[in-house]
Design a protein around this motif. Structure first.
Motif, PDB file in Angstrom:
ATOM      1  N   SER A  88     -10.299   6.482  -0.003  1.00  0.00           N
ATOM      2  CA  SER A  88      -9.675   7.922  -0.205  1.00  0.00           C
ATOM      3  C   SER A  88     -10.763   8.851   0.177  1.00  0.00           C
ATOM      4  O   SER A  88     -11.858   8.807   0.014  1.00  0.00           O
ATOM      5  CB  SER A  88      -9.114   8.011  -1.712  1.00  0.00           C
ATOM      6  OG  SER A  88     -10.000   7.993  -2.645  1.00  0.00           O
ATOM      7  N   ALA A 107       1.504   9.761   4.514  1.00  0.00           N
ATOM      8  CA  ALA A 107       0.634  10.677   5.524  1.00  0.00           C
ATOM      9  C   ALA A 107       1.461  11.026   6.650  1.00  0.00           C
ATOM     10  O   ALA A 107       2.404  10.081   7.195  1.00  0.00           O
ATOM     11  CB  ALA A 107      -0.714  10.068   5.764  1.00  0.00           C
ATOM     12  N   ALA A 110       2.782   8.191   9.153  1.00  0.00           N
ATOM     13  CA  ALA A 110       3.227   6.806   8.380  1.00  0.00           C
ATOM     14  C   ALA A 110       4.574   6.768   8.182  1.00  0.00           C
ATOM     15  O   ALA A 110       5.183   7.695   8.071  1.00  0.00           O
ATOM     16  CB  ALA A 110       2.196   6.722   7.157  1.00  0.00           C
ATOM     17  N   ARG A 126      -0.220  -2.232   3.586  1.00  0.00           N
ATOM     18  CA  ARG A 126      -0.997  -0.894   3.445  1.00  0.00           C
ATOM     19  C   ARG A 126      -0.389   0.269   3.915  1.00  0.00           C
ATOM     20  O   ARG A 126       0.491   0.261   5.062  1.00  0.00           O
ATOM     21  CB  ARG A 126      -2.540  -0.945   3.988  1.00  0.00           C
ATOM     22  CG  ARG A 126      -2.554  -1.116   5.536  1.00  0.00           C
ATOM     23  CD  ARG A 126      -3.838  -1.358   5.550  1.00  0.00           C
ATOM     24  NE  ARG A 126      -4.027  -1.462   7.380  1.00  0.00           N
ATOM     25  CZ  ARG A 126      -3.857  -2.867   8.064  1.00  0.00           C
ATOM     26  NH1 ARG A 126      -3.945  -3.930   7.303  1.00  0.00           N
ATOM     27  NH2 ARG A 126      -3.971  -2.845   9.105  1.00  0.00           N
ATOM     28  N   ASP A 128      -0.751   4.864   4.499  1.00  0.00           N
ATOM     29  CA  ASP A 128      -1.376   5.994   4.277  1.00  0.00           C
ATOM     30  C   ASP A 128      -0.623   6.934   3.624  1.00  0.00           C
ATOM     31  O   ASP A 128       0.316   7.124   3.838  1.00  0.00           O
ATOM     32  CB  ASP A 128      -2.064   6.545   5.482  1.00  0.00           C
ATOM     33  CG  ASP A 128      -2.997   5.512   6.158  1.00  0.00           C
ATOM     34  OD1 ASP A 128      -3.717   4.779   5.648  1.00  0.00           O
ATOM     35  OD2 ASP A 128      -3.173   5.361   7.337  1.00  0.00           O
ATOM     36  N   THR A 130      -0.973  11.264   1.460  1.00  0.00           N
ATOM     37  CA  THR A 130      -1.572  12.396   1.214  1.00  0.00           C
ATOM     38  C   THR A 130      -1.009  12.932  -0.058  1.00  0.00           C
ATOM     39  O   THR A 130       0.009  12.926  -0.400  1.00  0.00           O
ATOM     40  CB  THR A 130      -1.390  13.354   2.679  1.00  0.00           C
ATOM     41  OG1 THR A 130      -2.350  14.315   2.073  1.00  0.00           O
ATOM     42  CG2 THR A 130       0.094  13.736   2.569  1.00  0.00           C
ATOM     43  N   ASP A 145      -6.541  12.358   0.846  1.00  0.00           N
ATOM     44  CA  ASP A 145      -5.923  11.263   1.886  1.00  0.00           C
ATOM     45  C   ASP A 145      -6.408   9.882   1.425  1.00  0.00           C
ATOM     46  O   ASP A 145      -7.561   9.842   1.205  1.00  0.00           O
ATOM     47  CB  ASP A 145      -6.402  11.715   3.234  1.00  0.00           C
ATOM     48  CG  ASP A 145      -6.056  12.914   3.827  1.00  0.00           C
ATOM     49  OD1 ASP A 145      -4.879  13.193   3.572  1.00  0.00           O
ATOM     50  OD2 ASP A 145      -6.891  13.712   4.321  1.00  0.00           O
ATOM     51  N   ARG A 147      -5.541   5.339   1.240  1.00  0.00           N
ATOM     52  CA  ARG A 147      -4.795   4.215   1.702  1.00  0.00           C
ATOM     53  C   ARG A 147      -4.586   3.336   0.574  1.00  0.00           C
ATOM     54  O   ARG A 147      -5.472   3.120  -0.098  1.00  0.00           O
ATOM     55  CB  ARG A 147      -5.631   3.421   2.861  1.00  0.00           C
ATOM     56  CG  ARG A 147      -5.078   2.101   3.052  1.00  0.00           C
ATOM     57  CD  ARG A 147      -5.737   1.546   4.424  1.00  0.00           C
ATOM     58  NE  ARG A 147      -5.231   2.379   5.646  1.00  0.00           N
ATOM     59  CZ  ARG A 147      -5.961   2.475   6.688  1.00  0.00           C
ATOM     60  NH1 ARG A 147      -6.993   1.740   6.828  1.00  0.00           N
ATOM     61  NH2 ARG A 147      -5.250   3.401   7.553  1.00  0.00           N
TER      62      ARG A 147
END
Length: 154
Positions: A88, A107, A110, A126, A128, A130, A145, A147
């Motif tokens: 992050s 995000a 994504a 996985r 991403d 925000t 931000d 993951r």
């Protein structure tokens, strides 16, 4: 399933029972609409020596809010996974002098379709995400931000 098919009270209890820091911060889930999850925490237990929000509490709340979003969507889909933060980046943009409110979403760019395709194919995925702590004027006071990784439980 719709967002109403999961119990936010059960998810909140899971968080408070399993994460002592969340309990000390007095976090709570404010809302979840299937795409965005909002968590709050009062300022008082998260205050620093300057009487504004402690940076560690801010990043913890934003990380936890993203984590709870992933957990909520997995539960919505009937998936039993462990969820971890992989990495992050946090930005503290302005002091926070009031109760904390963090809003997590995917995000930009994504999507859940790719996340769940990967989970189906590999048993892990996985994505991403925000998160922002919005100010009264709508401008972020802090942002994250990150993951996250979900791994099916054996």
């Amino acid at each position: 399933m719709t967002p109403n098919d999961i119990s936010l009270a059960d998810l909140e209890r899971f968080i408070l029972d399993g994460i002592p820091l969340a309990r000390a911060m007095a976090v709570s889930i404010d809302s979840f609409d299937g795409m965005r999850l909002v968590m709050t925490a009062p300022l008082l237990p998260n205050i620093n020596d300057k009487a504004c929000a402690f940076g560690g509490s801010i990043v913890a709340l934003m990380t936890l809010t993203c984590w709870a979003l992933v957990e909520a969507v997995l539960r919505q889909r009937g998936e039993d996974c462990d969820v971890f933060v992989a990495d992050s980046t946090v930005r503290y943009l302005d002091p926070i002098w009031a109760d904390l409110r963090a809003e997590a979403t995917l995000a930009p760019g994504a999507n859940w379709k790719g996340f769940f395709s990967m989970l189906k194919a590999r048993g892990r995925a996985r994505g991403d995400f925000t998160c922002v702590v919005p100010g009264a004027d709508g401008k972020p006071l802090a942002s994250l931000d990150a993951r996250f990784v979900a791994k099916r439980r054996a």
